[in-house]
Write a protein that holds these residues in place. Structure first.
Motif, mmCIF file in Angstrom:
data_model
loop_
_atom_site.group_PDB
_atom_site.id
_atom_site.type_symbol
_atom_site.label_atom_id
_atom_site.label_comp_id
_atom_site.label_asym_id
_atom_site.label_seq_id
_atom_site.Cartn_x
_atom_site.Cartn_y
_atom_site.Cartn_z
ATOM 1 N N ILE A 1 -6.498 3.725 -1.036
ATOM 2 C CA ILE A 1 -5.323 3.104 -0.416
ATOM 3 C C ILE A 1 -5.420 3.182 1.106
ATOM 4 O O ILE A 1 -5.177 2.196 1.814
ATOM 5 C CB ILE A 1 -4.033 3.795 -0.907
ATOM 6 N N ASN A 2 -5.793 4.330 1.611
ATOM 7 C CA ASN A 2 -5.868 4.519 3.062
ATOM 8 C C ASN A 2 -6.961 3.655 3.682
ATOM 9 O O ASN A 2 -6.753 3.012 4.717
ATOM 10 C CB ASN A 2 -6.133 5.993 3.377
ATOM 11 N N ARG A 3 -8.125 3.620 3.024
ATOM 12 C CA ARG A 3 -9.218 2.804 3.555
ATOM 13 C C ARG A 3 -8.858 1.323 3.496
ATOM 14 O O ARG A 3 -9.129 0.568 4.429
ATOM 15 C CB ARG A 3 -10.499 3.060 2.753
ATOM 16 N N ARG B 1 -16.808 -7.113 3.030
ATOM 17 C CA ARG B 1 -17.717 -6.331 2.172
ATOM 18 C C ARG B 1 -17.194 -4.905 1.985
ATOM 19 O O ARG B 1 -17.270 -4.344 0.884
ATOM 20 C CB ARG B 1 -19.111 -6.310 2.803
ATOM 21 N N LEU B 2 -16.647 -4.301 3.024
ATOM 22 C CA LEU B 2 -16.102 -2.946 2.913
ATOM 23 C C LEU B 2 -14.883 -2.913 1.999
ATOM 24 O O LEU B 2 -14.682 -1.950 1.250
ATOM 25 C CB LEU B 2 -15.744 -2.414 4.297
ATOM 26 N N HIS C 1 0.823 -1.209 0.000
ATOM 27 C CA HIS C 1 0.000 0.000 0.000
ATOM 28 C C HIS C 1 0.856 1.258 0.000
ATOM 29 O O HIS C 1 0.558 2.230 -0.707
ATOM 30 C CB HIS C 1 -0.944 -0.007 1.195
ATOM 31 N N LEU C 2 1.908 1.248 0.800
ATOM 32 C CA LEU C 2 2.779 2.422 0.847
ATOM 33 C C LEU C 2 3.506 2.635 -0.476
ATOM 34 O O LEU C 2 3.676 3.776 -0.928
ATOM 35 C CB LEU C 2 3.783 2.279 1.990
ATOM 36 N N LEU D 1 -5.903 -0.098 3.579
ATOM 37 C CA LEU D 1 -4.909 -0.434 4.588
ATOM 38 C C LEU D 1 -5.542 -0.493 5.980
ATOM 39 O O LEU D 1 -5.226 -1.376 6.782
ATOM 40 C CB LEU D 1 -3.773 0.588 4.569
ATOM 41 N N SER D 2 -6.458 0.427 6.256
ATOM 42 C CA SER D 2 -7.165 0.409 7.549
ATOM 43 C C SER D 2 -7.990 -0.868 7.687
ATOM 44 O O SER D 2 -8.020 -1.491 8.760
ATOM 45 C CB SER D 2 -8.083 1.633 7.660
ATOM 46 N N ASN D 3 -8.641 -1.271 6.607
ATOM 47 C CA ASN D 3 -9.422 -2.510 6.625
ATOM 48 C C ASN D 3 -8.527 -3.717 6.878
ATOM 49 O O ASN D 3 -8.919 -4.660 7.571
ATOM 50 C CB ASN D 3 -10.166 -2.693 5.302
ATOM 51 N N CYS D 4 -7.331 -3.707 6.282
ATOM 52 C CA CYS D 4 -6.394 -4.818 6.477
ATOM 53 C C CYS D 4 -6.059 -4.987 7.956
ATOM 54 O O CYS D 4 -6.099 -6.108 8.495
ATOM 55 C CB CYS D 4 -5.111 -4.579 5.680
#
Length: 222
Positions: free
Chosen positions: A49-51, A76-77, A23-24, A53-56
């Protein structure tokens, strides 16, 4: 068998944990492409990308704590993140599309280049030829977003032959089959890979603007 499945699940979770680096790299490639110029689509890509990575981070935590109801909603998100970034590929002007979204217009109210509103259903159908697993994952996980029958059945622990119903509030891994975690992790990884593929496509296009100009010239000649 159960021990093997547990090891396989942990391997999948470690794979998701390791997504931070990819992601980075994608973010760096996107924002530094074409001499660091900024386009509207860059903001949409950065948000995706930010969302993602947060989901990960959240998904692996939820699975490891056996909070499968929350983990399923994160699948799903993650799929939603991919579908809405994919929508930028269905329009004639992705920067105008992003500008409309930033102004508050919902994606489902915007139309693709054929004039069809980009509802979730349309996005799922549009991407199914390339990613045939999407319709199934979308259908299976959508019920976890809104309070639904999936949450009702998630509270039922057992029903005895004499009709006695037992319900449980809280995390109880015994109510979920062992392969569920593996299936969710595989779906999450597939959605992440699809998203990264399209994010990389935008970064490459931005870094090579001559490809866009060449395509425009070709279309003008035809």
């Amino acid at each position: 068998m159960l021990a093997l499945m547990a090891r396989d699940l942990e391997a999948l979770l470690r794979q998701i944990d390791d997504e931070r680096a990819r992601h980075l790299v994608l973010g760096k490639a996107t924002f530094e492409a074409d001499g660091g110029k900024l386009f509207s689509l860059d903001f949409w890509a950065g948000a995706a990308i930010n969302r993602s990575l947060s989901n990960c981070f959240a998904f692996t935590q939820m699975v490891r704590t056996e909070n499968y109801l929350a983990a399923a909603s994160l699948v799903r998100l993650q799929l939603d993140t991919f579908l809405r970034f994919f929508a930028s590929y269905l329009v004639n002007d992705p920067h105008e599309f992003t500008t409309s979204v930033l102004a508050g217009t919902e994606v489902r109210k915007l139309k693709d280049r054929s004039g069809k509103p980009m509802t979730d259903r349309h996005l799922v159908d549009a991407v199914a030829a390339e990613f045939p697993w999407v319709p199934s994952v979308y259908k299976q996980t959508s019920g976890f977003i809104h309070l639904s029958d999936k949450h009702v059945f998630g509270t039922i622990q057992s029903v005895d032959d004499d009709g006695v119903l037992s319900m449980h509030i809280g995390s109880d891994p015994r109510r979920f089959p062992d392969e569920l975690g593996v299936e969710m992790a595989e779906g999450f990884i597939a959605a992440t890979d699809a998203l990264c593929q399209y994010l990389q496509g935008w970064a490459y296009t931005k870094e090579n603007p001559q490809l866009v100009e060449s395509a425009r010239t070709h279309l003008g000649e035809s």
